[in-house]
Design a protein around this motif. Structure first.
Motif, mmCIF file in Angstrom:
data_model
loop_
_atom_site.group_PDB
_atom_site.id
_atom_site.type_symbol
_atom_site.label_atom_id
_atom_site.label_comp_id
_atom_site.label_asym_id
_atom_site.label_seq_id
_atom_site.Cartn_x
_atom_site.Cartn_y
_atom_site.Cartn_z
ATOM 1 N N ASP A 25 0.842 -1.407 0.063
ATOM 2 C CA ASP A 25 -0.050 0.105 0.096
ATOM 3 C C ASP A 25 0.924 1.259 -0.002
ATOM 4 N N CYS A 26 1.816 1.247 0.561
ATOM 5 C CA CYS A 26 2.860 2.298 0.960
ATOM 6 C C CYS A 26 3.553 2.512 -0.750
ATOM 7 N N ALA A 27 3.934 1.508 -1.062
ATOM 8 C CA ALA A 27 4.866 1.613 -2.566
ATOM 9 C C ALA A 27 3.570 2.121 -3.452
ATOM 10 N N ALA A 28 2.295 1.617 -3.631
ATOM 11 C CA ALA A 28 1.218 2.183 -4.506
ATOM 12 C C ALA A 28 1.009 3.861 -4.143
ATOM 13 N N LEU A 29 1.104 4.094 -3.022
ATOM 14 C CA LEU A 29 0.998 5.475 -2.514
ATOM 15 C C LEU A 29 2.168 6.460 -3.021
ATOM 16 N N GLY A 30 3.333 5.746 -3.042
ATOM 17 C CA GLY A 30 4.650 6.313 -3.383
ATOM 18 C C GLY A 30 4.504 6.420 -5.120
ATOM 19 N N LEU A 31 4.261 5.540 -5.579
ATOM 20 C CA LEU A 31 3.726 5.518 -7.116
ATOM 21 C C LEU A 31 2.911 6.766 -7.660
ATOM 22 N N GLN A 32 1.667 6.552 -6.890
ATOM 23 C CA GLN A 32 0.801 7.548 -7.480
ATOM 24 C C GLN A 32 1.270 9.023 -6.980
ATOM 25 N N ASN A 33 1.847 9.119 -5.788
ATOM 26 C CA ASN A 33 2.275 10.333 -5.602
ATOM 27 C C ASN A 33 3.213 11.090 -6.463
ATOM 28 N N HIS A 34 4.384 10.144 -6.694
ATOM 29 C CA HIS A 34 5.233 10.791 -7.715
ATOM 30 C C HIS A 34 4.352 10.920 -9.144
ATOM 31 N N THR A 35 3.508 10.191 -9.525
ATOM 32 C CA THR A 35 2.756 10.635 -11.017
ATOM 33 C C THR A 35 2.228 11.789 -10.603
ATOM 34 N N ALA A 36 1.478 12.348 -9.430
ATOM 35 C CA ALA A 36 0.846 13.540 -9.212
ATOM 36 C C ALA A 36 1.873 14.613 -9.256
ATOM 37 N N TYR A 37 3.100 14.319 -8.576
ATOM 38 C CA TYR A 37 4.146 15.234 -8.629
ATOM 39 C C TYR A 37 4.831 15.765 -10.000
ATOM 40 N N VAL A 38 4.915 14.705 -10.762
ATOM 41 C CA VAL A 38 5.311 14.913 -12.492
ATOM 42 C C VAL A 38 4.507 15.617 -13.179
ATOM 43 N N GLN A 39 3.026 15.360 -12.976
ATOM 44 C CA GLN A 39 1.807 16.192 -13.596
ATOM 45 C C GLN A 39 1.905 17.722 -13.145
ATOM 46 N N CYS A 40 2.015 17.835 -11.728
ATOM 47 C CA CYS A 40 2.322 19.184 -11.309
ATOM 48 C C CYS A 40 3.356 20.055 -11.716
ATOM 49 N N ARG A 41 4.742 19.161 -11.778
ATOM 50 C CA ARG A 41 5.701 19.734 -12.205
ATOM 51 C C ARG A 41 5.683 20.262 -13.816
ATOM 52 N N THR A 42 5.048 19.303 -14.697
ATOM 53 C CA THR A 42 4.858 19.750 -15.845
ATOM 54 C C THR A 42 3.979 20.692 -16.200
ATOM 55 N N LEU A 43 2.698 20.773 -15.498
ATOM 56 C CA LEU A 43 1.720 22.018 -15.547
ATOM 57 C C LEU A 43 2.431 23.428 -15.126
ATOM 58 N N ALA A 44 3.132 23.213 -14.049
ATOM 59 C CA ALA A 44 4.029 24.587 -13.404
ATOM 60 C C ALA A 44 4.711 24.974 -14.853
#
Length: 265
Positions: free
Chosen positions: A170-189
């Motif tokens: 569960d923690c690994a899944a959260l880490g993967l999802q958080n990184h995906t959101a992080y990349v999307q936010c960085r790209t949008l910014a």
């Protein structure tokens, strides 16, 4: 309060597993480290992840400990196995004796390969975040002589081991999802910053031309836009040329008057 070595290892594993909001993150390096934590915490022979994309693409990654064993056992699940069962159902597959599974003709190819690698048992948990399934974590265990297992490494009971595996997954899944959101936010910014910078350049060039030609700003913008169209250039590139004073002024002024729709920036 006394904390066992296993408690400390679990805390370290969860902290590292959650640390994904960084540049240069790669799942191909991240998941093997998580699998290594599973091996140490669960007294396992090896562990591995089976990731399944939304389009059905399967990718495999395994612990550094007995990596080839784990990869071979993950590949052997093409026709069925604990990973696929867990992913399909969205629920854990409790510890299974490989010998019993073979006798029951469960997962024939997988159990043959497991026995060849001296694997005594296995279990799997889904890799998921809320309702989204990303794959499964598979743990492979071998019977160890009692004298080789320390109290901190020994399994306490099957239920605890399964819950620990699910916690790590569960923690690994959260880490993967958080990184995906992080990349999307960085790209949008980055896109927003680029758009803002482009707008600033255009406004600056428009003002420079309006002052230089003593003409309304709207006329200067029309000149910029017509020049860009004639030469098939991005508008902000033309604006930068104006700011750098390398644009052909006479060619620009061709569009300063007449006929355009006078649109604003």
């Amino acid at each position: 309060m006394h904390r066992s070595t296993r408690d400390i290892r679990l805390a370290e594993a969860l902290v590292e597993t959650a640390d994904t909001l960084v540049d240069g993150f790669e799942a191909v390096h991240y998941l093997p480290r998580v699998a290594d934590h599973c091996v140490r915490l669960l007294a396992a022979r090896a562990a591995g992840f089976m990731l399944i994309d939304e389009d059905g693409t399967v990718s495999l990654t395994a612990s550094g400990t007995h990596r080839e064993v784990a990869l071979d056992l993950l590949r052997a699940q093409r026709g069925g196995g604990p990973c696929l069962d867990s992913y399909s159902s969205g629920r854990p597959v409790p510890p299974v004796s490989i010998g019993a599974a073979r006798a029951a003709a469960r997962w024939p190819e997988f159990t043959e390969r497991a026995l060849a690698h001296d694997i005594a048992g296995t279990f799997a948990v889904p890799l998921r975040r809320h309702e989204r399934l990303l794959g499964a974590l598979n743990v492979f265990v071998a019977t160890l002589p009692p004298e080789t297992a320390s109290p901190d490494d020994a399994a306490s009971d099957d239920g605890t081991e399964l819950r620990l595996a699910q916690l790590i997954a569960d923690c690994a899944a959260l880490g993967l999802q958080n990184h995906t959101a992080y990349v999307q936010c960085r790209t949008l910014a980055g896109q927003l910053q680029q758009a803002l910078s482009s707008r600033v350049r255009i406004e600056q060039a428009k003002g420079m031309l309006a002052e230089r030609w003593n003409t309304p700003a709207d006329h200067a913008f029309v000149a910029l836009r017509q020049y860009a169209r004639r030469h098939q250039l991005p508008l902000d590139r033309v604006a930068q040329a104006v700011i750098d004073r390398v644009a052909d002024d006479a060619e620009l002024r061709r569009g300063a008057r007449g006929g355009d729709d006078g649109g604003r920036a």
